[in-house]
Each structure stands twice: as structure tokens, then as C-alpha cells.
Scaffold this active site. Sequence first.
Site, PDB file in Angstrom:
ATOM      1  N   GLN A  39       0.822  -1.210   0.000  1.00 52.82           N
ATOM      2  CA  GLN A  39       0.000   0.000   0.000  1.00 52.82           C
ATOM      3  C   GLN A  39       0.860   1.266   0.000  1.00 52.82           C
ATOM      4  O   GLN A  39       0.525   2.247  -0.662  1.00 52.82           O
ATOM      5  CB  GLN A  39      -0.877  -0.055   1.252  1.00 52.82           C
ATOM      6  CG  GLN A  39      -1.815   1.078   1.444  1.00 52.82           C
ATOM      7  CD  GLN A  39      -2.573   0.928   2.766  1.00 52.82           C
ATOM      8  OE1 GLN A  39      -2.459  -0.084   3.459  1.00 52.82           O
ATOM      9  NE2 GLN A  39      -3.339   1.926   3.114  1.00 52.82           N
ATOM     10  N   VAL A  64      -5.012   0.869  -3.148  1.00 47.24           N
ATOM     11  CA  VAL A  64      -6.218   0.618  -3.951  1.00 47.24           C
ATOM     12  C   VAL A  64      -7.298   1.687  -3.752  1.00 47.24           C
ATOM     13  O   VAL A  64      -8.252   1.753  -4.519  1.00 47.24           O
ATOM     14  CB  VAL A  64      -6.817  -0.785  -3.686  1.00 47.24           C
ATOM     15  CG1 VAL A  64      -5.818  -1.885  -4.010  1.00 47.24           C
ATOM     16  CG2 VAL A  64      -7.330  -0.929  -2.256  1.00 47.24           C
ATOM     17  N   TYR A 154     -18.157  -7.139  13.856  1.00 50.00           N
ATOM     18  CA  TYR A 154     -17.630  -7.182  12.474  1.00 50.00           C
ATOM     19  C   TYR A 154     -18.260  -6.060  11.637  1.00 50.00           C
ATOM     20  O   TYR A 154     -17.674  -5.570  10.676  1.00 50.00           O
ATOM     21  CB  TYR A 154     -17.869  -8.567  11.877  1.00 50.00           C
ATOM     22  CG  TYR A 154     -16.953  -8.889  10.722  1.00 50.00           C
ATOM     23  CD1 TYR A 154     -15.565  -8.831  10.853  1.00 50.00           C
ATOM     24  CD2 TYR A 154     -17.469  -9.242   9.479  1.00 50.00           C
ATOM     25  CE1 TYR A 154     -14.723  -9.113   9.795  1.00 50.00           C
ATOM     26  CE2 TYR A 154     -16.636  -9.531   8.410  1.00 50.00           C
ATOM     27  CZ  TYR A 154     -15.275  -9.464   8.579  1.00 50.00           C
ATOM     28  OH  TYR A 154     -14.445  -9.739   7.506  1.00 50.00           O
ATOM     29  N   LYS A 161     -17.936  -7.490   2.871  1.00 53.10           N
ATOM     30  CA  LYS A 161     -17.679  -8.880   2.456  1.00 53.10           C
ATOM     31  C   LYS A 161     -18.889  -9.462   1.725  1.00 53.10           C
ATOM     32  O   LYS A 161     -18.732 -10.249   0.783  1.00 53.10           O
ATOM     33  CB  LYS A 161     -17.327  -9.748   3.675  1.00 53.10           C
ATOM     34  CG  LYS A 161     -15.987  -9.404   4.321  1.00 53.10           C
ATOM     35  CD  LYS A 161     -14.817  -9.512   3.373  1.00 53.10           C
ATOM     36  CE  LYS A 161     -13.484  -9.434   4.083  1.00 53.10           C
ATOM     37  NZ  LYS A 161     -12.351  -9.259   3.156  1.00 53.10           N
ATOM     38  N   ILE A 190      -8.304 -15.790  11.974  1.00 50.84           N
ATOM     39  CA  ILE A 190      -6.845 -15.954  12.167  1.00 50.84           C
ATOM     40  C   ILE A 190      -6.361 -14.636  12.761  1.00 50.84           C
ATOM     41  O   ILE A 190      -6.785 -13.578  12.283  1.00 50.84           O
ATOM     42  CB  ILE A 190      -6.146 -16.109  10.791  1.00 50.84           C
ATOM     43  CG1 ILE A 190      -6.608 -17.351  10.065  1.00 50.84           C
ATOM     44  CG2 ILE A 190      -4.672 -16.011  10.896  1.00 50.84           C
ATOM     45  CD1 ILE A 190      -5.597 -18.469  10.058  1.00 50.84           C
ATOM     46  N   LYS A 191      -5.468 -14.694  13.714  1.00 48.52           N
ATOM     47  CA  LYS A 191      -4.978 -13.429  14.310  1.00 48.52           C
ATOM     48  C   LYS A 191      -3.987 -12.755  13.357  1.00 48.52           C
ATOM     49  O   LYS A 191      -2.930 -13.311  13.066  1.00 48.52           O
ATOM     50  CB  LYS A 191      -4.322 -13.724  15.652  1.00 48.52           C
ATOM     51  CG  LYS A 191      -4.155 -12.491  16.508  1.00 48.52           C
ATOM     52  CD  LYS A 191      -3.797 -12.889  17.939  1.00 48.52           C
ATOM     53  CE  LYS A 191      -3.275 -11.755  18.781  1.00 48.52           C
ATOM     54  NZ  LYS A 191      -3.969 -10.491  18.679  1.00 48.52           N
ATOM     55  N   THR A 192      -4.362 -11.596  12.875  1.00 45.03           N
ATOM     56  CA  THR A 192      -3.506 -10.804  11.974  1.00 45.03           C
ATOM     57  C   THR A 192      -3.638  -9.333  12.373  1.00 45.03           C
ATOM     58  O   THR A 192      -4.466  -8.991  13.222  1.00 45.03           O
ATOM     59  CB  THR A 192      -3.963 -10.939  10.503  1.00 45.03           C
ATOM     60  OG1 THR A 192      -5.282 -10.407  10.395  1.00 45.03           O
ATOM     61  CG2 THR A 192      -3.931 -12.364   9.990  1.00 45.03           C
ATOM     62  N   LEU A 193      -2.870  -8.492  11.657  1.00 51.88           N
ATOM     63  CA  LEU A 193      -2.963  -7.048  11.910  1.00 51.88           C
ATOM     64  C   LEU A 193      -4.406  -6.570  11.711  1.00 51.88           C
ATOM     65  O   LEU A 193      -4.972  -5.877  12.559  1.00 51.88           O
ATOM     66  CB  LEU A 193      -2.032  -6.344  10.917  1.00 51.88           C
ATOM     67  CG  LEU A 193      -1.620  -4.917  11.197  1.00 51.88           C
ATOM     68  CD1 LEU A 193      -0.867  -4.840  12.521  1.00 51.88           C
ATOM     69  CD2 LEU A 193      -0.730  -4.410  10.053  1.00 51.88           C
TER      70      LEU A 193
HETATM   71  P1  NAD Z   1      -3.385  -8.164   7.153  1.00 59.01           P
HETATM   72  O1  NAD Z   1      -3.470  -6.965   8.039  1.00 59.01           O
HETATM   73  O2  NAD Z   1      -2.185  -8.992   7.274  1.00 59.01           O
HETATM   74  O3  NAD Z   1      -3.612  -7.766   5.638  1.00 59.01           O
HETATM   75  C1  NAD Z   1      -4.468  -6.714   5.259  1.00 59.01           C
HETATM   76  C2  NAD Z   1      -3.785  -6.015   4.099  1.00 59.01           C
HETATM   77  O4  NAD Z   1      -4.653  -5.025   3.542  1.00 59.01           O
HETATM   78  C3  NAD Z   1      -2.504  -5.273   4.507  1.00 59.01           C
HETATM   79  O5  NAD Z   1      -1.425  -5.751   3.754  1.00 59.01           O
HETATM   80  C4  NAD Z   1      -2.803  -3.829   4.159  1.00 59.01           C
HETATM   81  O6  NAD Z   1      -1.664  -3.114   3.704  1.00 59.01           O
HETATM   82  C5  NAD Z   1      -3.817  -4.017   3.028  1.00 59.01           C
HETATM   83  N1  NAD Z   1      -4.547  -2.787   2.735  1.00 59.01           N
HETATM   84  C6  NAD Z   1      -5.410  -2.093   3.542  1.00 59.01           C
HETATM   85  N2  NAD Z   1      -5.811  -0.962   2.914  1.00 59.01           N
HETATM   86  C7  NAD Z   1      -5.202  -0.954   1.694  1.00 59.01           C
HETATM   87  C8  NAD Z   1      -5.171  -0.041   0.607  1.00 59.01           C
HETATM   88  N3  NAD Z   1      -5.856   1.116   0.638  1.00 59.01           N
HETATM   89  N4  NAD Z   1      -4.428  -0.341  -0.486  1.00 59.01           N
HETATM   90  C9  NAD Z   1      -3.723  -1.485  -0.542  1.00 59.01           C
HETATM   91  N5  NAD Z   1      -3.684  -2.398   0.468  1.00 59.01           N
HETATM   92  C10 NAD Z   1      -4.411  -2.111   1.569  1.00 59.01           C
HETATM   93  O7  NAD Z   1      -4.706  -9.008   7.525  1.00 59.01           O
HETATM   94  P2  NAD Z   1      -5.311 -10.370   6.943  1.00 59.01           P
HETATM   95  O8  NAD Z   1      -6.181 -10.896   8.027  1.00 59.01           O
HETATM   96  O9  NAD Z   1      -4.248 -11.212   6.368  1.00 59.01           O
HETATM   97  O10 NAD Z   1      -6.296  -9.830   5.801  1.00 59.01           O
HETATM   98  C11 NAD Z   1      -6.249 -10.300   4.459  1.00 59.01           C
HETATM   99  C12 NAD Z   1      -7.648 -10.552   3.937  1.00 59.01           C
HETATM  100  O11 NAD Z   1      -8.214 -11.688   4.603  1.00 59.01           O
HETATM  101  C13 NAD Z   1      -8.631  -9.398   4.179  1.00 59.01           C
HETATM  102  O12 NAD Z   1      -9.491  -9.289   3.057  1.00 59.01           O
HETATM  103  C14 NAD Z   1      -9.423  -9.908   5.380  1.00 59.01           C
HETATM  104  O13 NAD Z   1     -10.697  -9.300   5.478  1.00 59.01           O
HETATM  105  C15 NAD Z   1      -9.522 -11.371   5.007  1.00 59.01           C
HETATM  106  N6  NAD Z   1      -9.919 -12.275   6.093  1.00 59.01           N
HETATM  107  C16 NAD Z   1      -9.240 -12.265   7.258  1.00 59.01           C
HETATM  108  C17 NAD Z   1      -9.631 -13.124   8.269  1.00 59.01           C
HETATM  109  C18 NAD Z   1      -8.907 -13.145   9.588  1.00 59.01           C
HETATM  110  O14 NAD Z   1      -9.463 -13.654  10.570  1.00 59.01           O
HETATM  111  N7  NAD Z   1      -7.695 -12.635   9.674  1.00 59.01           N
HETATM  112  C19 NAD Z   1     -10.705 -14.034   8.087  1.00 59.01           C
HETATM  113  C20 NAD Z   1     -11.357 -14.014   6.849  1.00 59.01           C
HETATM  114  C21 NAD Z   1     -10.968 -13.130   5.861  1.00 59.01           C
END
Ligand code: NAD
Length: 257
Positions: A39, A64, A154, A161, A190-193
Amino acid sequence: MSMKGKVGLVMGLANKFSIAYGISESLRKRNAELIFTSQTEYFKNKITDLISNFNTHEVLLCDVSKDGDIDRLFDKILSDGKKLDFIVHSLAFSDKNELCGKYYDTSRNNFLNAMNISCYSFTEVCRNARKLMTHGGSIVTLTYYGAEKVVPNYNVMALAKAALETSVKYLAEDLGEFGIRVNAVSAGPIKTLASSGVSQFSKILEYERTRSPMRRNVTQNEIGEACAFLLNEMSSGITGEILHVDCGSNVIGVKFD
Ligand code: NAD
């Protein structure tokens, strides 16, 4: 199945906890060549060391939410003389101050921003994909069960979504005639940022751990493997699909303690 000779774009790698990291690992194991996007410069610098594991140093900037950034990204790859075989769209955003409390308190600004980044970006990516997928290809995005049923806190992300899941179906129809498949993986928590921004996320993790038929949370690797399946020819007959990779928790309606 080997993906040697296949080139793919991975959008959304922030760190080693990212779902995009798990997906990239699964693609690397199959010898696919990866191009990453970030980003901002800040995020790009953070992943420079991380991506050396994937035999690439290529990180292109793409916010994006900015008009024209997605077009410029694809034009740059095209002008570098590359084609794409697959794309991973693994990104989303909402102001975390609105991932708590009542959904009806969502501000118009955050509603539009969350929809723009988390949903509309996927439409733009798919539109651009045609330029670089001249021999067909496969595109995967990430969604979550909160689009189907109410999950506390959420909130607006659930609406984004839900719209994303419907986009998958329309885009599958639009791109099918060009041999391009469009699918989503509905990942268990999943625990992520990003997920840490959802208030009481640890309770969601715990709830899933006890509720899912497999009595555990899904792993980053399991999501990566499912995406790799959708991105290679093993899934050649599948498009417009929302594949749950959540240890089965979406099938449970009521469960007694
Ligand atoms: P993450 O924080 O590791 O990744 C999120 C990413 O989105 C980051 O790399 C961030 O830079 C990017 N982002 C945000 N705004 C942006 C922008 N304006 N331009 C470009 N990039 C941008 O977290 P994650 O959990 O790996 O998320 C990845 C995907 O998985 C997301 O769509 C999330 O909704 C989805 N998801 C996550 C979970 C979960 O529990 N972690 C479950 C289901 C779906």
C-alpha cells in the site's frame, strides 16, 4: 501440482502473520513466481526481507483507494513484458473505531471507504486482469462468515464482504468467457494485523475453536493450500465459488456446551 512457470500477483502482504503470507508460502512450494504489492513505502520496507524467501524482490506500490493506482499497477506489469496466471486479492480496511458496538453507528465516510478498499478494489483488479491474463487465469479473494451471519463487532466489514461475495459471482460470469476464473476463500478467523482491529477478536477465535466440527481454529497454512488449489489447474472447473476454509464452523447452527 507444480506451478513452475506460472507468474502471479499477491496483494495484501503486510507481515508474516498475513493470510497473504500463508498463501505465498503455498505458492512458493509449488515454484510459482510471485510479484507483490504494498500500500505504501512504509509497508514495502517492512516486507523487503520477508519476500526474499520467495525468490523475488519485486514489490510494486498500489494503494487501492487511490484513483488510477490499480490501472497503473497493471500497466507497469504489462510494460515490463510480463503476463499473469493468477492474482491473490487479500486486503481489506475499516476504521477500527467502527469495528465495535452497534453497526448502525457506522459513519458514511467509513462505510464508503470500507466498501471502496475491501470490495470495489476487487472489481477494478478483475477488470484489469484481462490485460495480463491473455491465456486465461485464476483470481482469488478473501472473505469471512460475517458476510452470511451476524458476528459481533464485524459491522461494516460484514457488508463489504457480502458485496465482495456477490462481486465474485458477477465477475466469474463476466470473465468466464476469457478463461479467467474468479473465486473466494471464506477463511475462519486468524490473528492478523487487520483482524486485531475487530473488538473482542480473541472471543471470536475461542468461539470458533469450540464450535467448529474440528474443534480448532484453521491455520494460515490451510488457507494458503486452499488458495493454491483455486489458483492452479486442479480447480479448473470451479468459478464463482465461495469456499469455506474454517474447520467446518459455517455448517453449525446451534450447539450446546
Ligand atoms: P493483514 O493486516 O495482514 O492484511 C491486510 C492487508 O490489507 C494489509 O497488507 C494492508 O496493507 C492491506 N490494505 C489495507 N488498505 C489498503 C489499501 N488502501 N491499499 C492497498 N492495500 C491495503 O490481515 P489479513 O487478516 O491477512 O487480511 C487479508 C484478507 O483476509 C482481508 O481481506 C481480510 O478481510 C480477510 N480475512 C481475514 C480473516 C482473519 O481472521 N484474519 C478471516 C477471513 C478473511
